[in-house]
Design an enzyme around this catalytic site. Structure first.
Site, short mmCIF file in Angstrom:
data_model
loop_
_atom_site.label_atom_id
_atom_site.label_comp_id
_atom_site.label_asym_id
_atom_site.label_seq_id
_atom_site.Cartn_x
_atom_site.Cartn_y
_atom_site.Cartn_z
CB SER A 30 -0.96 -0.02 1.19
OG SER A 30 -0.25 -0.21 2.39
CG ASP A 84 5.53 -6.67 6.15
OD1 ASP A 84 4.49 -6.06 5.88
OD2 ASP A 84 6.08 -7.46 5.37
CD GLU A 103 8.52 -6.99 -1.80
OE1 GLU A 103 7.43 -6.43 -1.93
OE2 GLU A 103 8.90 -7.51 -0.74
#
Ligand code: 5RP
Length: 229
Positions: A30, A84, A103
């Protein structure tokens, strides 16, 4: 201020660090979605982007940015991605969005990793967020047992096949005091594609959206700057 607004602030600040004619690696999540939208406003100034996931590629295409093939790129890449969890050494847990393998490949290929987060992602010790591990499906039972021996509680991420055709185990209950050793250990289990610990490849710049502004931390040898913008 809502968390999403803090993510947006961090993402918008990251644009300041994108130099003209650069190739931009793009993570997933996001926070990165805000970055993709912001990057589209300077799309003529960059050469193109490398995408880390199908979901990011869809957003990138929607904003008309040019996607390049990592195998055909020879100029330095600036990689921008969320996390995270991140500790003071700029070691991270990543993979909440299941895109950890690509990633890590782009982060490893990049000359600079800019991590964009909201302030809730900062932790003293990694491990409160379940550690994602992408694995080859047939290795599930074997790796599950290995993780239990390490003291973790493995849970299969339900209804998920990664972009690479694999599955993800999320490991709960770990207090990761030495991320680098754990990363090496988990990587050594046959069947592990990628563990979502980013301790060998860390962030170079961390941009944090906070309730009081945006904080920028630099992880450079002999240079530990802390800026507020
Ligand atoms: C995806 C990731 C993301 O960077 C991480 O999950 C953070 O996501 P968000 O920006 O939505 O909080 O590692 O695989």
């Amino acid at each position: 201020m809502k968390i999403d607004e803090l993510k947006k602030k961090a993402a918008l600040t990251a644009i300041k660090y994108i130099k003209e004619n650069s190739i931009v690696g793009i993570g997933t999540g996001s926070t990165v979605s805000y970055f993709i939208k912001a990057l589209s406003t300077i799309k003529k100034k960059i050469l193109g982007v490398i995408s880390s996931s199908i979901s990011s590629s869809e957003k990138i295409k929607k904003y008309g940015l040019k996607i390049l093939d990592l195998n055909k790129v020879f100029s330095p890449i600036i990689y921008v991605d969320g996390a995270d969890e991140i500790n003071e050494k700029m070691e991270m847990i990543k993979g909440g969005g299941a895109a950890l393998t690509k990633e890590k490949i782009i982060a490893a290929s990049a000359s600079q990793f800019i991590c964009i987060i909201d302030e809730t992602k900062q932790v003293k010790t990694l491990g409160n967020f379940p550690l994602p591990i992408e694995i080859i499906p047939m290795s599930y039972s074997f790796i599950k047992n290995k993780i239990i021996k390490l003291g973790g509680i493995p849970k299969l991420r339900k209804n998920l096949i990664t972009d690479n055709g694999n599955i993800i185990i999320d490991v709960y209950g770990l207090k990761i005091l030495n991320p680098s050793i754990l990363e090496e250990k988990i990587n050594s289990f046959p069947g592990v594609v990628t563990v979502g610990l980013f301790s060998k490849i860390k962030a170079d710049i961390v941009i944090i959206g906070t309730q009081s502004g945006v904080e920028v931390l630099f992880n450079k040898k002999n240079k530990n700057l802390k800026l507020m913008t």
